[in-house]
Scaffold this active site. Structure first.
Site, PDB file in Angstrom:
ATOM      1  N   HIS A 375      64.850  35.285  50.379  1.00 16.37           N
ATOM      2  CA  HIS A 375      64.700  33.824  50.360  1.00 16.37           C
ATOM      3  C   HIS A 375      63.281  33.349  50.558  1.00 16.37           C
ATOM      4  CE1 HIS A 375      68.944  32.496  50.433  1.00 16.37           C
ATOM      5  NE2 HIS A 375      69.138  33.689  50.970  1.00 16.37           N
ATOM      6  N   LYS A 572      62.751  17.864  55.703  1.00 15.98           N
ATOM      7  CA  LYS A 572      62.871  19.327  55.643  1.00 15.98           C
ATOM      8  C   LYS A 572      62.229  19.853  56.913  1.00 15.98           C
ATOM      9  CE  LYS A 572      60.632  19.000  51.606  1.00 15.98           C
ATOM     10  NZ  LYS A 572      61.312  19.738  50.584  1.00 15.98           N
ATOM     11  N   ARG A 573      62.402  21.135  57.198  1.00 18.43           N
ATOM     12  CA  ARG A 573      61.746  21.703  58.372  1.00 18.43           C
ATOM     13  C   ARG A 573      60.252  21.420  58.313  1.00 18.43           C
ATOM     14  NH1 ARG A 573      64.881  24.998  61.824  1.00 18.43           N
ATOM     15  NH2 ARG A 573      62.877  25.315  62.836  1.00 18.43           N
ATOM     16  N   LYS A 578      54.866  23.384  53.773  1.00 16.15           N
ATOM     17  CA  LYS A 578      55.581  22.271  53.141  1.00 16.15           C
ATOM     18  C   LYS A 578      54.728  21.003  53.100  1.00 16.15           C
ATOM     19  CE  LYS A 578      60.097  24.012  54.726  1.00 16.15           C
ATOM     20  NZ  LYS A 578      60.965  24.263  53.561  1.00 16.15           N
ATOM     21  N   THR A 683      66.220  23.146  48.167  1.00 21.55           N
ATOM     22  CA  THR A 683      67.529  22.728  47.662  1.00 21.55           C
ATOM     23  C   THR A 683      67.720  21.227  47.848  1.00 21.55           C
ATOM     24  OG1 THR A 683      68.363  23.585  49.760  1.00 21.55           O
ATOM     25  CG2 THR A 683      68.854  24.868  47.796  1.00 21.55           C
ATOM     26  N   LYS A 687      69.480  17.789  45.612  1.00 18.36           N
ATOM     27  CA  LYS A 687      70.376  16.741  46.129  1.00 18.36           C
ATOM     28  C   LYS A 687      69.814  15.355  45.813  1.00 18.36           C
ATOM     29  CE  LYS A 687      71.384  19.970  49.817  1.00 18.36           C
ATOM     30  NZ  LYS A 687      70.997  20.382  51.178  1.00 18.36           N
TER      31      LYS A 687
HETATM   32  O1  73E Z   1      62.803  27.641  49.843  1.00 14.15           O
HETATM   33  C1  73E Z   1      63.850  27.770  50.788  1.00 14.15           C
HETATM   34  C2  73E Z   1      65.138  28.073  50.042  1.00 14.15           C
HETATM   35  O2  73E Z   1      65.511  26.995  49.251  1.00 14.15           O
HETATM   36  C3  73E Z   1      63.531  28.888  51.768  1.00 14.15           C
HETATM   37  O3  73E Z   1      62.376  28.568  52.507  1.00 14.15           O
HETATM   38  C4  73E Z   1      64.701  29.093  52.711  1.00 14.15           C
HETATM   39  O4  73E Z   1      65.862  29.414  51.927  1.00 14.15           O
HETATM   40  C5  73E Z   1      66.256  28.379  51.038  1.00 14.15           C
HETATM   41  C6  73E Z   1      67.527  28.805  50.343  1.00 14.15           C
HETATM   42  O5  73E Z   1      67.294  29.834  49.454  1.00 14.15           O
HETATM   43  C7  73E Z   1      64.458  30.160  53.700  1.00 14.15           C
HETATM   44  N1  73E Z   1      64.845  30.150  54.983  1.00 14.15           N
HETATM   45  C8  73E Z   1      64.456  31.293  55.528  1.00 14.15           C
HETATM   46  N2  73E Z   1      63.819  31.989  54.612  1.00 14.15           N
HETATM   47  N3  73E Z   1      63.811  31.280  53.479  1.00 14.15           N
HETATM   48  C9  73E Z   1      64.681  31.721  56.892  1.00 14.15           C
HETATM   49  C10 73E Z   1      64.023  32.819  57.402  1.00 14.15           C
HETATM   50  C11 73E Z   1      64.247  33.216  58.696  1.00 14.15           C
HETATM   51  C12 73E Z   1      65.122  32.522  59.495  1.00 14.15           C
HETATM   52  C13 73E Z   1      65.789  31.430  58.998  1.00 14.15           C
HETATM   53  C14 73E Z   1      65.568  31.027  57.694  1.00 14.15           C
END
Ligand code: 73E
Length: 853
Positions: A375, A572-573, A578, A683, A687
């Site tokens: 991810h 967003k976070r 970001k 994502t 939305k």
């Molecule tokens: O870009 C997003 C993505 O849309 C990405 O940053 C996020 O996953 C979303 C769904 O695919 C994400 N979260 C984490 N890594 N990528 C993550 C890593 C460690 C702990 C919690 C979340």
């Protein structure tokens, strides 16, 4: 099981020969029964919370019927199952979604109106289960909705944290984290299963011995045993009778008592150590896209992975005459990021040590069943656990990983020669002062398929994150081991529930609600995109959403917003990549421009309300300063009589799924402005557009694909491209990094203390942010503007000017809004999950017919 000869099963069966009836009156009766018999309230004396709970139980009855019958059906059909392993599920509130998916909206509404209650009021009583950090956890929740809707025999497995994502309070402009004990007096939608538990061992040692048959075997003994207890959360599909399950594990003390301990003086210690077992599933780590090598986190990961694999293997061997060779025909597992990737070693342990499958066959089965989704390409999120920690906590797993690596390296040496640099890059072990295990490498090695979450992200995985792996895959003739699965979101929650007015427009113009399960139907809206009647209904829909938003902002921020203003949202976070910082710097610039204007000129400018929300990881210093800066800028701008009519900005506290459901439908513009190549997908961008919002964005993540689908004119793109980033950074390092004069003016205002409210601490912090951006050469290493805020700023200003110009033409804006929202079929998780099921899992729909019970 009960003795079928003695107990009159047939009689029991006949007592329940029908499903619970769903007409309004039966719903009312069922509600009254639960108030009195389940909650011990009287029908004359109860609170709104009691009413919510009783309504929840009414739904739960219906969910249980469907869950049980769906499970029976899957078993009867002996279908291949998919299992989604995720440390996070950001499910959001259940009630409204369950009513919609069970097709009970009409009777429920009537039932409660008949009792003098508004459903909306009940919905607000529900806690928002936040068992996830952000996009990754929310994606898992949207996936569950689509799996059920597509009638796929797929379950989710995860952790039932007692404390979810912290509640964010803002005190004097700063984030304060408050515990989120979401369970409160119990969640009516979950089903505790004290009968479904598995032991999970931690620590201890590995010994060798002989099994009953005299064969040499490995024993993992000692240490501590925690029980994993199942909590089931029914996930109803939309327009299907299937209901799937999200099984979450809670850590409980082991069932056996150590009687020696109890008779001795150590009684209190013994109880204490049992109580400690519960800490394991106590709290979600609030880190998003970063990773901390905390021991408890690894324990959580192993705990839920072990329980889940034990559970799914038990289900597999319950089948009459099972053969291990059939496992890949019956089981597909998806590992959501590296968090559950200890599954590779645990699957081997369960097969080899517990089920006595030969190593080679076990490895063949493991690598056919497991799959891995990456991810993020942020290096700080790729998990690596110290070998020393794994050795202590999971000694058997370290042996297994060591053996796997040995075989893997031998294979690589044969291919590339003994000393090829490829070998150290592909090894599971990372050498160094602290030797570590790279979970990403373990995952890729143990997986049948590896996927990225948007087209650009998958390409970056191949070229930059795991280039040696990709080359290896190509060399062995399997380049398609790495595939792309572009993310999506569920239209049920994100359009139908969040924006009923828009849902009604779609259904009216398209003549049916089929679009909710087939978003390609929305293309049918395109022929109306210039229709003036649709335009007025569409604008009315936006006004309605904005009115709800205004009430929400009034409640949360005590701010009045002009509903005619352009609503600009970034939620967003909070993370440097970001670039919320760039957004607030732009707001300051806009403010400065307004101040320069005469009152007459100001009248001609576009009114804007900028809302920013999101949580910062508790230890993320810069992210927290950014929150403070946003809050402080808001305080100055909102009360400036020259400008407040034209520009307002607020930090919205405690951004969460239920806040998103109010904010997203109301936006005109939303900001998805990560540095190119940093946001894997995103994502919320999907939305917003599904709700008729347009995007200011970089060529990053899923923005690129959204633009392809909706048309270039629907998106305000700016900033450098991914392939330009390295060059810009290199030039910056060598001293060539010009700062636009408009940005310099913004920096100057911050340095002057214009937004510090005379707080010396804030002043120092804000200056530290600015200094850091400008510090292009810190001790030879470039630790300055890592995310290229300065470089992208001028084109960001241009993009915002294009937004204002376009918004001035209301008919044009409305047309673009309709065009974009109607072109989003690709971003339904129904499409995403179909691809996972077909390309990765080989799982087929199993549509449960509705028969009498
Ligand atoms: O870009 C997003 C993505 O849309 C990405 O940053 C996020 O996953 C979303 C769904 O695919 C994400 N979260 C984490 N890594 N990528 C993550 C890593 C460690 C702990 C919690 C979340």
């Amino acid at each position: 099981e009960v003795d079928g000869d003695k107990v009159k099963l047939e009689k029991l069966w006949k007592l329940m020969d029908t499903y619970e009836p769903n007409d309004p009156e039966s719903i009312q009766k069922s509600f009254a029964r639960h108030l009195e018999y389940s909650l011990a309230c009287t029908r004359f004396n109860f609170t709104m919370e009691d009413a919510y709970r009783a309504a929840g139980l009414v739904l739960r009855d219906r969910l249980l019927e469907s869950l049980n019958d769906t499970n029976d059906y899957y078993r009867k059909m002996d279908v291949k199952r998919g299992y989604y392993l995720s440390a996070e599920y950001l499910i959001g509130r259940h009630m409204q979604n369950a009513i919609a998916n069970l097709d009970l909206e009409q009777p429920f509404k009537e039932a409660f109106i008949g009792l003098g209650m508004e459903l909306e009021e009940l919905f607000h009583e529900e806690a928002d289960p936040a068992l996830g950090n952000g996009g990754l956890g929310r994606l898992a929740a949207c996936f569950l909705d689509s799996m059920a809707t597509l009638s796929l025999p797929c379950w989710g497995y995860g952790i039932r944290y007692s404390y979810g994502m912290f509640k964010q309070e803002i005190q004097n402009g700063r984030q304060v984290e408050c515990p989120d004990f979401w369970i409160g007096d119990g969640c009516p939608f979950e089903i505790p299963r004290p009968d479904i538990t598995y032991p999970v061992r931690l620590y201890g040692e590995v010994t060798h011995g002989e099994d009953e048959k005299g064969n040499w075997c490995v024993n993992w003994v000692g240490g501590e045993i925690v029980q994993a207890m199942a909590y089931d959360n029914p996930i109803p599909g939309f327009d299907t009778y299937n209901t799937n399950n999200l099984r979450l594990w809670r850590a409980c003390p082991s069932k056996e008592f150590d009687l020696d301990m109890f008779s001795a003086a150590a009684y209190a210690d013994s109880v204490e150590s049992r109580r400690k077992a519960e800490d394991l599933s106590a709290v979600l780590y609030p880190n998003d896209a970063t990773y901390e090598g905390k021991e408890l986190r690894l324990r959580q990961q192993y705990f839920f992975v072990s329980a889940s694999l034990q559970d799914l293997l038990r289900d597999f061997i319950k089948r009459p005459n099972y053969k291990w060779s059939e496992l890949p025909e019956k089981v597909a597992v998806q590992m959501n990021d590296t968090h559950p990737t200890i599954a590779v070693a645990e699957m081997m342990r369960l097969l080899v040590d517990v089920m006595h499958v030969h190593w080679e066959e076990a490895w063949d089965l493991t690598t056919k069943c497991l799959n891995y989704t990456n991810h993020t390409v942020m290096p700080e999120a790729l998990e690596k656990w110290p070998v020393e920690m794994i050795e202590r906590m999971l000694p058997r797993h370290l042996q297994i990983i060591g053996e796997l690596n040995l075989r893997w390296i031998k294979d690589l040496q044969k291919k590339y020669g003994d000393h090829s640099p490829v070998i150290s890059a592909l090894s599971i072990f990372e050498e160094g002062d602290i030797k570590k295990i790279r979970m990403g490498n373990l995952a890729i090695m143990g997986a049948n398929k590896v996927n990225g979450v948007a087209a650009i992200h998958t390409e970056i995985i191949k070229k930059e994150t795991f280039p040696e792996f990709y080359k290896y895959c190509c060399d062995i003739g399997k380049p398609d081991k790495i595939v792309n699965m572009t993310n999506g979101v569920t239209p049920r929650r994100w359009v139908h529930c969040a924006n009923p007015a828009l849902s009604a427009i779609f259904t009216k113009y398209l003549g049916s609600h089929e679009w909710l399960t087939d978003m390609t139907k929305l293309k049918g809206m395109l022929k109306f995109k210039e229709d003036s009647k649709l335009h007025s209904e569409w604008m009315e829909m936006k006004r309605e959403c904005k009115a709800k938003l205004a009430a929400f902002v009034k409640e949360k921020c005590d701010l009045d917003i002009d509903q005619d203003a352009l609503i600009d949202i970034q939620i967003k976070r909070i993370h440097e990549y970001k670039r919320q910082l760039m957004n607030i710097l732009y707001v300051i610039h806009r403010y400065q421009e307004l101040k320069k204007k005469s009152p007459g000129e100001r009248e001609k400018t576009q009114k804007r309300v900028v809302l920013i929300g999101g949580k910062a990881a508790s230890a993320y210093v810069n992210a927290k300063i950014i929150i403070k800066l946003i809050s402080n800028v808001g305080k100055v701008i909102n009360k400036d009589p020259d400008t407040s009519k034209y520009l307002k900005v607020a930090f919205v506290p405690n951004y969460c799924v239920s806040a998103a459901q109010v904010m997203i439908p109301a936006s005109d513009i939303s900001e998805h402005i990560s540095t190119a190549g940093t946001e894997a997908s995103g994502t919320s961008n999907m939305k917003f557009v599904m709700n008729g919002g347009l995007i200011v964005g970089t060529m990053d993540g899923a923005n690129i694909e959204i633009r392809e689908e909706c048309g270039e004119d629907t998106m305000f793109i700016f900033g450098c491209l991914e392939h330009q980033v390295a060059d810009i950074a290199a030039k910056a390092k060598s001293g060539h990094y010009p700062i636009d004069s408009r940005l310099q003016a913004v920096f100057q205002a911050i340095r002057n203390g214009d937004f510090s409210h005379g707080e010396p601490e804030a002043q120092a912090e804000f200056c530290s942010l600015v200094d850091r951006l400008c510090n292009i050469q810190a001790a030879g290493t470039w630790d300055g503007d890592k995310y290229l805020v300065i470089s992208d700023f001028p084109s960001f200003i241009d993009a915002q000017a294009r937004v204002d110009a376009t918004y001035a033409d209301k008919a044009k804006w409305c047309k673009l809004s309709i065009q974009a929202a109607s072109s989003m079929a690709k971003f339904s998780t129904d499409r995403t999950i179909k691809e996972y099921a077909e390309v990765i899992w080989g799982v087929k729909p199993a549509v449960r017919p509705l028969e009498d019970r």
